[in-house]
Enzyme design. Structure first.
Site, PDB file in Angstrom:
ATOM      1  N   GLY A  89      63.901 -12.266 -12.656  1.00 47.54           N
ATOM      2  CA  GLY A  89      62.518 -11.775 -12.577  1.00 47.54           C
ATOM      3  C   GLY A  89      62.528 -10.520 -11.726  1.00 47.54           C
ATOM      4  O   GLY A  89      63.513  -9.775 -11.721  1.00 47.54           O
ATOM      5  N   ILE A 105      62.657 -10.089  -8.359  1.00 47.33           N
ATOM      6  CA  ILE A 105      63.632 -10.023  -7.257  1.00 47.33           C
ATOM      7  C   ILE A 105      65.049  -9.896  -7.825  1.00 47.33           C
ATOM      8  O   ILE A 105      65.853  -9.083  -7.369  1.00 47.33           O
ATOM      9  CB  ILE A 105      63.510 -11.261  -6.330  1.00 47.33           C
ATOM     10  CG1 ILE A 105      62.080 -11.363  -5.769  1.00 47.33           C
ATOM     11  CG2 ILE A 105      64.525 -11.190  -5.185  1.00 47.33           C
ATOM     12  CD1 ILE A 105      61.794 -12.614  -4.948  1.00 47.33           C
ATOM     13  N   ARG A 148      65.121 -18.007 -18.972  1.00 45.95           N
ATOM     14  CA  ARG A 148      64.505 -18.641 -20.142  1.00 45.95           C
ATOM     15  C   ARG A 148      64.253 -17.604 -21.240  1.00 45.95           C
ATOM     16  O   ARG A 148      64.371 -17.864 -22.405  1.00 45.95           O
ATOM     17  CB  ARG A 148      63.191 -19.300 -19.740  1.00 45.95           C
ATOM     18  CG  ARG A 148      63.365 -20.799 -19.571  1.00 45.95           C
ATOM     19  CD  ARG A 148      62.061 -21.445 -19.323  1.00 45.95           C
ATOM     20  NE  ARG A 148      61.490 -20.915 -18.095  1.00 45.95           N
ATOM     21  CZ  ARG A 148      60.762 -21.596 -17.247  1.00 45.95           C
ATOM     22  NH1 ARG A 148      60.484 -22.845 -17.498  1.00 45.95           N
ATOM     23  NH2 ARG A 148      60.280 -21.059 -16.155  1.00 45.95           N
ATOM     24  N   THR A 199      68.891 -16.715  -2.115  1.00 49.25           N
ATOM     25  CA  THR A 199      67.779 -16.205  -1.293  1.00 49.25           C
ATOM     26  C   THR A 199      66.461 -16.745  -1.838  1.00 49.25           C
ATOM     27  O   THR A 199      65.394 -16.253  -1.474  1.00 49.25           O
ATOM     28  CB  THR A 199      67.725 -14.660  -1.298  1.00 49.25           C
ATOM     29  OG1 THR A 199      67.716 -14.217  -2.660  1.00 49.25           O
ATOM     30  CG2 THR A 199      68.881 -14.041  -0.568  1.00 49.25           C
ATOM     31  N   ARG A 259      65.352 -20.621  -2.909  1.00 46.78           N
ATOM     32  CA  ARG A 259      64.946 -21.843  -2.214  1.00 46.78           C
ATOM     33  C   ARG A 259      66.185 -22.717  -2.019  1.00 46.78           C
ATOM     34  O   ARG A 259      66.996 -22.881  -2.950  1.00 46.78           O
ATOM     35  CB  ARG A 259      63.913 -22.629  -3.034  1.00 46.78           C
ATOM     36  CG  ARG A 259      62.505 -22.070  -3.018  1.00 46.78           C
ATOM     37  CD  ARG A 259      61.846 -22.185  -1.639  1.00 46.78           C
ATOM     38  NE  ARG A 259      60.488 -21.660  -1.597  1.00 46.78           N
ATOM     39  CZ  ARG A 259      60.155 -20.410  -1.262  1.00 46.78           C
ATOM     40  NH1 ARG A 259      61.085 -19.533  -0.948  1.00 46.78           N
ATOM     41  NH2 ARG A 259      58.887 -20.040  -1.229  1.00 46.78           N
ATOM     42  N   GLU A 313      65.594 -26.910   5.693  1.00 44.70           N
ATOM     43  CA  GLU A 313      65.250 -25.850   6.645  1.00 44.70           C
ATOM     44  C   GLU A 313      64.393 -26.458   7.733  1.00 44.70           C
ATOM     45  O   GLU A 313      63.542 -27.290   7.401  1.00 44.70           O
ATOM     46  CB  GLU A 313      64.468 -24.729   5.951  1.00 44.70           C
ATOM     47  CG  GLU A 313      65.343 -23.896   5.051  1.00 44.70           C
ATOM     48  CD  GLU A 313      64.607 -22.729   4.390  1.00 44.70           C
ATOM     49  OE1 GLU A 313      63.476 -22.401   4.808  1.00 44.70           O
ATOM     50  OE2 GLU A 313      65.170 -22.152   3.463  1.00 44.70           O
ATOM     51  N   HIS A 328      65.901 -17.608   6.489  1.00 42.80           N
ATOM     52  CA  HIS A 328      64.796 -17.375   5.541  1.00 42.80           C
ATOM     53  C   HIS A 328      63.965 -16.139   5.935  1.00 42.80           C
ATOM     54  O   HIS A 328      62.778 -16.249   6.246  1.00 42.80           O
ATOM     55  CB  HIS A 328      63.906 -18.632   5.456  1.00 42.80           C
ATOM     56  CG  HIS A 328      63.132 -18.702   4.166  1.00 42.80           C
ATOM     57  ND1 HIS A 328      62.851 -19.880   3.528  1.00 42.80           N
ATOM     58  CD2 HIS A 328      62.565 -17.738   3.397  1.00 42.80           C
ATOM     59  CE1 HIS A 328      62.155 -19.649   2.432  1.00 42.80           C
ATOM     60  NE2 HIS A 328      61.968 -18.340   2.332  1.00 42.80           N
ATOM     61  N   ILE A 329      64.626 -14.978   5.896  1.00 39.39           N
ATOM     62  CA  ILE A 329      63.952 -13.742   6.331  1.00 39.39           C
ATOM     63  C   ILE A 329      63.756 -12.748   5.188  1.00 39.39           C
ATOM     64  O   ILE A 329      63.516 -11.560   5.420  1.00 39.39           O
ATOM     65  CB  ILE A 329      64.735 -13.042   7.465  1.00 39.39           C
ATOM     66  CG1 ILE A 329      66.196 -12.791   7.039  1.00 39.39           C
ATOM     67  CG2 ILE A 329      64.690 -13.835   8.755  1.00 39.39           C
ATOM     68  CD1 ILE A 329      66.728 -11.462   7.445  1.00 39.39           C
ATOM     69  N   GLY A 330      63.873 -13.212   3.933  1.00 40.04           N
ATOM     70  CA  GLY A 330      63.790 -12.297   2.783  1.00 40.04           C
ATOM     71  C   GLY A 330      62.641 -11.310   2.858  1.00 40.04           C
ATOM     72  O   GLY A 330      62.807 -10.120   2.602  1.00 40.04           O
TER      73      GLY A 330
HETATM   74  C1  DGY Z   1      58.191 -16.483  -0.326  1.00 44.50           C
HETATM   75  O1  DGY Z   1      57.298 -15.634  -0.268  1.00 44.50           O
HETATM   76  O2  DGY Z   1      58.194 -17.387  -1.165  1.00 44.50           O
HETATM   77  C2  DGY Z   1      59.267 -16.388   0.700  1.00 44.50           C
HETATM   78  O3  DGY Z   1      60.337 -17.201   0.413  1.00 44.50           O
HETATM   79  C3  DGY Z   1      58.716 -16.721   2.052  1.00 44.50           C
HETATM   80  O4  DGY Z   1      58.402 -18.071   2.059  1.00 44.50           O
END
Ligand code: DGY
Length: 326
Positions: free
Chosen positions: A154, A156, A177, A235, A237, A266, A285-287
């Site tokens: 998608g 990202i 998909r 990155t 889940r 987490e 989890h700092i994306g």
């Molecule tokens: C999101 O926006 O889903 C990021 O993972 C932050 O939770």
């Protein structure tokens, strides 16, 4: 009108709420918000802005049927029982688009950090382990010209693919998909089966939602099909990989390395063996954690909230079906 915010969001969002005459109640304790506390505060408010992992499940929703809107300060909504919210006609909003580039930056950073053992070597210096030059020690592997496999192409995934194709001339393969025509046209990306993705990727980067279909998808049997020289990046889940299986696969040389911005569970325990493996890089989890992106997310979360409280369509609804119901 009153909104409960489950963790402080940037001022830009708070200001928008204030300008709209909405009273804000914020959870500011230095500990996670418990489920009873979430329910208790939400009962006193007309809307909730959920920042971080709050369980918005059927029980919560049934307790808080009165909510006019649930606004997520995230793009992911796997913590929400969307079907239950829709049934109760509660619109749920998220923050798509604005965090694609920064999250891809983190995937790219983890790929390089794992491939060059960067976090491990940083810790080695801290521990006084940099003693002399060793031509055969601490060797990483190179990324140039290798194959990047994207699971879930998608926004990202596209940004990650673009970075890897541009910087390292990587061949892009993906499993989705549906076809991503933009990636096929611009990056010469090739859609492949899940099996082929596992077999052919030198770096396999996960960019999909957590769902019943993707939960635990990267387990022992998946890692066993990957190359012993491959790097696994997640990155998206933590629930998409089985962490025990990942640890075992790294320990046994089934795969070469890993880069994680999301873990399962987490927060990660400080004694997790992944934290001391040379070929592994882990971040908390700092994306989306840049000033620019968090401001953009706070703005959208506030706009979704204001629209919901005014009885208007949310700018970014996760469940637009609420508007189709009679
Ligand atoms: C999101 O926006 O889903 C990021 O993972 C932050 O939770």
């Amino acid at each position: 009108m009153r909104v409960f915010i489950t963790r402080k969001i940037p001022d830009i969002g708070l200001q928008l709420l204030q300008d709209a005459g909405i009273e804000v109640i914020e959870w500011n304790e230095r500990k996670p918000l418990s489920q009873p506390e979430l329910i208790e505060y939400s009962k006193q408010c007309d809307a909730v802005i959920s920042a971080g992992y709050n369980k918005i499940d059927a029980f919560f929703l049934n307790e808080c049927k009165h909510l006019k809107v649930i606004s997520l300060h995230s793009v992911g909504y796997d913590n929400v029982d969307v079907a239950a919210a829709t049934k109760l006609k509660i619109p749920v909003g998220n923050t798509p688009g604005v965090l694609s580039g920064p999250t891809a930056d983190v995937a790219f950073l983890l790929m390089l950090a794992a491939s060059r053992k960067a976090f491990y070597l940083h810790n080695k210096i801290i521990k006084g382990g940099w003693l002399f030059f060793e031509p055969t020690a601490d060797l990483g592997i190179e990324i140039k010209g290798k194959t990047l496999g994207i699971f879930g192409l998608g926004n990202i995934g596209y940004e990650m693919a673009k970075r890897c194709a541009g910087a390292y001339d990587m061949k892009i393969i993906y499993h989705n998909r549906s076809h991503n025509l933009r990636a096929e046209k611009e990056l010469n990306a090739e859609m492949v089966s899940f099996e082929d993705l596992l077999k052919r990727s030198d770096v396999l980067s996960v960019h999909t939602n957590l769902s019943a279909e993707t939960k635990g998808k990267f387990d022992k049997s998946a890692f066993q099909k990957m190359k012993p020289s491959s790097i696994f990046i997640n990155t998206a889940r933590g629930g998409i990989h089985n962490e025990e299986d990942l640890i075992e696969s790294l320990q046994n040389g089934i795969i070469w390395g890993a880069g994680l911005d999301v873990t399962n569970p987490e927060p990660m325990d400080k004694d997790n063996p992944l934290l001391t493996m040379p070929n592994v890089a882990v971040l908390p989890h700092i994306g989306s954690a840049t000033v620019e992106t968090r401001n953009a997310m706070a703005k959208i979360a506030a706009e979704n909230t204001i629209a919901g409280l005014n009885g208007e369509r949310l700018p970014f609804p996760v469940n637009p079906e609420v508007y189709d119901q009679t």
